[in-house]
Design a protein around this motif. Sequence first.
Motif, short mmCIF file in Angstrom:
data_model
loop_
_atom_site.label_atom_id
_atom_site.label_comp_id
_atom_site.label_asym_id
_atom_site.label_seq_id
_atom_site.Cartn_x
_atom_site.Cartn_y
_atom_site.Cartn_z
N ALA A 1 0.82 -1.22 0.00
CA ALA A 1 0.00 0.00 0.00
C ALA A 1 0.85 1.26 0.00
O ALA A 1 0.31 2.37 -0.05
CB ALA A 1 -0.93 0.00 1.20
N GLU B 1 -6.91 1.74 3.30
CA GLU B 1 -5.68 1.91 4.08
C GLU B 1 -5.90 1.47 5.53
O GLU B 1 -5.05 0.82 6.13
CB GLU B 1 -5.22 3.37 4.03
CG GLU B 1 -4.63 3.72 2.67
CD GLU B 1 -4.22 5.17 2.56
OE1 GLU B 1 -3.35 5.47 1.74
OE2 GLU B 1 -4.79 6.01 3.30
N LEU C 1 -4.96 -2.03 -2.96
CA LEU C 1 -3.84 -1.42 -2.23
C LEU C 1 -2.70 -1.07 -3.19
O LEU C 1 -2.08 -0.01 -3.09
CB LEU C 1 -3.33 -2.36 -1.14
CG LEU C 1 -4.27 -2.64 0.04
CD1 LEU C 1 -3.58 -3.56 1.04
CD2 LEU C 1 -4.70 -1.35 0.72
#
Lengths: 327, 410
Positions: free
Chosen positions: A69, A218, A197
């Motif tokens: 991410a 997130e 991500l």
Amino acid sequence: MTAQPLPPLQPAAGSAALSMRTKTVIVGGLIIGLYLLPFVLGESYLFLSIDFLIMALFAVSYNLLLGQAGMLSFGHAAYYGLGAYTVAILFNKLAVPVYIGLLASPFIAGAIALAVGWFAVRVTGMYFAMLTLAFGQLLHTVVMGWYGFTGGDDGLPVMPPDWLLPARNYYLFVLTVTLVSLAALRLITLSAFGTALNAIRENRQRAIFVGLGVRNYELGAFVIAGAFAGIAGAMRAPLQQMAFPSLLHWSQSAEPVLMALAGGIYTFAGPIVGAAIFVFTNFVITTYSEYPLLVFGVIVLLVVLYLPGGVAGAVIAAWERLRRRAR
Amino acid sequence: MKVIQKAYGRRAVTRAMLGAMALGPSMAGAARAQSDIKIGLTTDLTGIAASYTRSTVNGVELGIDEVNAAGGLLGRKVALLVRDSQLKPDLGTTHTRDLITREKVDVLIGPNSSAVGLTVSAVARQYQKPVIMTTPNTPRLPMELFHPHFFTLVPSGLMEARAMAEVMGPKGKKFAFIGGDYEASHQGLKFFKERLAKVNPGAEFITEAWPKLGEPDYTSYITKLASAKPDVLFSYLWGADLVGFIKQAKPYGLFNRTAVGTLLFMDDLKALGQEMPDGIWGQMRAPFFAMPGDTASRFVERYRAKYNDYPADFAIMGYEAVMAYAGAIKDAQSVESAALVKALEAGTFDLLRGRTRFRQLDHQGDVPSFIGKTAAGDKVPFKVLAEVERVPADKIWPSEAEVLEARKAK
């Protein structure tokens, strides 16, 4: 380390390089090899291998944030330490055996990660790093100072049951838990969630623009990473027969960052390779000399300068070249 | 098919490499004189306590040199293996396990920090190897976390606080406290208060100051303490914290009005030099200048000749651990754990601090606590303690009921 954008490698380099069957054979072989290890290795190295397995899970859980991410967290050790304390506190206060405590650890670590993440994901980049660092140190201070509950700076002893004490048994236990956890993390990275991500890491603006709920993704990654770090920590406490506050300290948080960078953050196996390098170097250096972090820091520096994809990335790239030449 | 062969090849290589790693060092270990008696010392060579640890290692080395010069033990040489745990409990476990399982050490000497001490003790329990603690002194070790292979030559934090209350208790009515905000310090104050209530029932605490460990600026704490005008100040500061506090508190005249009693190590006396005020009551674990008899003074000379320094408390306790092991190994005529534990329990050992026995109940060495007043030293370039009182162990250690109670509560 973070000022420059991460080098644009194709994230799925691993899957492009090797066919599914080759991979299955390699991974299967490694797993069988790992299960046979206790019958080959001496006790001391077996303990070191347990150390490696725990660090590998810790590093891979962290890489869900950094590699997948693009979230640079500096407080990941907090959830690792909370996992250890979950086991230790349940054992000391309620006489819950460590393997049951282990089941509780991802939920406790994940719940605290949810609370911290709820604030932290509101900012990005360096601000996110600072906020996670601050929350991590806050949790460390609480654990350090809450004598009655956590045992304060001297830590809280954990006594595994007799059948888990021998190195071989604990190794097999940790190996199984680690493999199951890694498999779960692997499925997550390959899922639609993992792909989202990746998209956020590559271009956060565009991800928002195509309609992804970026903050929720997130936050999800933060909670999952925290929960798995909690499992790693929960296996740490019985290994040391103790939970202690330095497990939550920011210097502990630096370790998965270094391991992930050394091994390579764009491959799933990268942080595992990094953990191996880290654990074995650390052991050799503290046995024979001083300043282990200095040595490991130099290794990371060299890797980052000359092998930007990490050791695992470089190996896969070399494999690719070999194959192309062979054709 | 080719692919499968490759996969096997890779696995074989990995296995071979790991196998070589396992065999290599252990073969090197076997090549080392098979008959050495090995003492394993996992301790905190790096970190804030590095200089204390250095002293421990020096004391242990000197002890081993002397034992070897006298022909070793049971006709075998004694070897020392040192590992750096860096104040990290996890490294404490890793290295102690490695020392036992791979290096096959016969006995262990404990580390510097209490947190590492707890993990080293846990490993000693697991592998049933004797361990003598020379520095970590959390009362949890001999009380609730006791196991038969654990021995200690340090007065526990409980004993030290009680000794302090015995000596400082009668010196006034109004008491104040300053100590770093960490567990040992909170415990120390609690133990002090409990004993003070017996020694001087009318006494009361009027103020407490809790600076964080490593605090550079004590001004606010000093003014708080000075304005409360206590008769007695009990300090649980040590090392750099104590040095900083004393330097900063001196101009406020705190030491003129108030009787100050504090933990004190030789390193602190050296660091303060002539800046150390006279008349502070210092509590030391093993002050070289207050050891009884010739044995101790000859030890100080040998230590100075070898290391060009005075032996710190830690050096003396490390040396004594070697002496206790040497005595027990001679008594037992064996290095086998069970025999050694019996010999340590049964023996009386002539150590630098005097004749010492380990109490059966908790394997606490019956070592005294030394409390005296700072004054100029006639032979050394820093202040020493004068009018040193040895508070005997049996006056301050926990009663059998207390120990059993703590173990039951756990």
